[in-house]
Design an enzyme around this catalytic site. Structure first.
Site, mmCIF file in Angstrom:
data_model
loop_
_atom_site.group_PDB
_atom_site.id
_atom_site.type_symbol
_atom_site.label_atom_id
_atom_site.label_comp_id
_atom_site.label_asym_id
_atom_site.label_seq_id
_atom_site.Cartn_x
_atom_site.Cartn_y
_atom_site.Cartn_z
ATOM 1 N N HIS A 146 26.905 35.441 58.822
ATOM 2 C CA HIS A 146 27.850 35.888 57.875
ATOM 3 C C HIS A 146 29.246 35.112 58.111
ATOM 4 C CE1 HIS A 146 30.678 39.277 56.202
ATOM 5 N NE2 HIS A 146 31.397 38.828 57.056
ATOM 6 N N GLU A 147 29.482 34.863 59.403
ATOM 7 C CA GLU A 147 30.785 34.121 59.809
ATOM 8 C C GLU A 147 30.686 32.839 59.393
ATOM 9 O OE1 GLU A 147 33.366 35.744 60.354
ATOM 10 O OE2 GLU A 147 32.742 37.621 60.710
ATOM 11 N N HIS A 191 31.140 32.239 55.762
ATOM 12 C CA HIS A 191 32.577 32.262 55.213
ATOM 13 C C HIS A 191 32.853 30.918 55.160
ATOM 14 C CE1 HIS A 191 33.726 36.188 54.713
ATOM 15 N NE2 HIS A 191 33.612 36.777 56.080
ATOM 16 N N GLU A 217 33.301 38.391 51.118
ATOM 17 C CA GLU A 217 32.425 39.329 52.093
ATOM 18 C C GLU A 217 31.150 39.380 51.723
ATOM 19 O OE1 GLU A 217 33.568 39.559 55.184
ATOM 20 O OE2 GLU A 217 35.372 38.959 54.606
ATOM 21 N N ASP A 238 27.746 37.873 53.320
ATOM 22 C CA ASP A 238 26.677 39.036 53.898
ATOM 23 C C ASP A 238 25.255 38.337 53.343
ATOM 24 O OD1 ASP A 238 28.099 40.750 55.298
ATOM 25 O OD2 ASP A 238 28.347 42.081 53.529
ATOM 26 N N HIS A 286 36.090 43.960 52.254
ATOM 27 C CA HIS A 286 34.726 44.361 52.517
ATOM 28 C C HIS A 286 34.049 45.494 51.823
ATOM 29 C CE1 HIS A 286 36.230 42.777 56.315
ATOM 30 N NE2 HIS A 286 35.073 42.122 56.349
ATOM 31 N N ARG A 326 27.064 47.091 51.989
ATOM 32 C CA ARG A 326 26.515 45.745 52.519
ATOM 33 C C ARG A 326 25.066 45.837 53.085
ATOM 34 N NH1 ARG A 326 31.334 44.342 56.528
ATOM 35 N NH2 ARG A 326 30.352 42.373 56.258
#
Ligand SMILES: [Zn+2]
Length: 210
Positions: free
Chosen positions: A48-49, A52, A109, A113, A171, A177
């Site tokens: 996920h990071e 981004h 976000e 995900d 989020h 999610r």
């Protein structure tokens, strides 16, 4: 972030990722847990990071942290079409009869995900190096992976707090999610999800960014 913070962050100006010590603990990461659950839990968060860097905001920064368009026109066109589809998918979620998730507000976000869990799944498969995945308590490797991912999003929240989150937070609420697995083909195979099942999406409606 302090070492005690259970969170993670992508820093586009530094082109850096930050994972405080406290997130690298059970249940998100456990050196004694099966690889399937570590990839599904912390692996999806790390993915996920990283994703981004390529979400609707991070994609506007280049490899040196400068704001610059570095995409080919074809890649950018695909990215914009796929992300519009993802925003529309999240617009359909209704935590309350009078309040829907805002697909545009949560887009960056949600991109992270779906990119993160997809990359973590690919990483898990690569880690098996073509050997069969160990089963555990009757669950296949892929099932363990997706169960661990879903357990990332267990949450208990009051109605007022959830309403505030839907209105203001970038989020989506945790339960939405978790269900981004609807976009991942392997999830359908892992649990035998069929047309007519509540979370089923036809292949043409599944969003694949990368
Ligand atoms: Zn994020």
């Amino acid at each position: 972030m302090t070492p005690q913070t259970v969170n993670a962050v992508n820093l586009p100006l530094q082109n850096a990722l930050n994972f405080p010590a406290a997130i690298l603990q059970p249940p998100l990461f456990d050196p004694l847990a099966p690889a399937a659950s570590n990839y599904g839990a912390i692996g999806s968060i790390i993915g996920h990071e990283i994703s981004h860097t390529f979400d609707s905001e991070g994609s506007t920064f280049d490899s040196k942290g400068r704001v610059r368009n570095w995409w080919t026109p074809a890649d950018l066109a695909h990215f914009q079409a796929a992300t519009q589809k993802l925003a529309a998918q999240y617009d359909t979620y209704k935590p309350f009869p009078d309040l829907s998730v805002n697909g545009k507000q949560t887009l960056a976000e949600n991109i992270a995900d779906v990119g993160g869990v997809g990359a973590a799944y690919d990483g898990y498969q690569a880690s098996l190096a073509d050997k069969p995945a160990p089963t555990l308590d009757g669950f296949s490797g892929d099932q363990q992976f997706f169960i661990a991912f879903g357990q990332n999003w267990g949450q208990k929240v009051r109605e007022a707090a959830l309403r505030q989150q839907v209105l203001t937070d970038p989020h989506a609420p945790a339960k939405y999610r978790a269900v981004t697995v609807r976009n991942i083909d392997a999830w359908y195979a892992a649990f035998g999800v069929q047309p007519g099942d509540k979370l089923y999406l036809p292949p043409s409606d599944r969003v694949r960014l990368w």
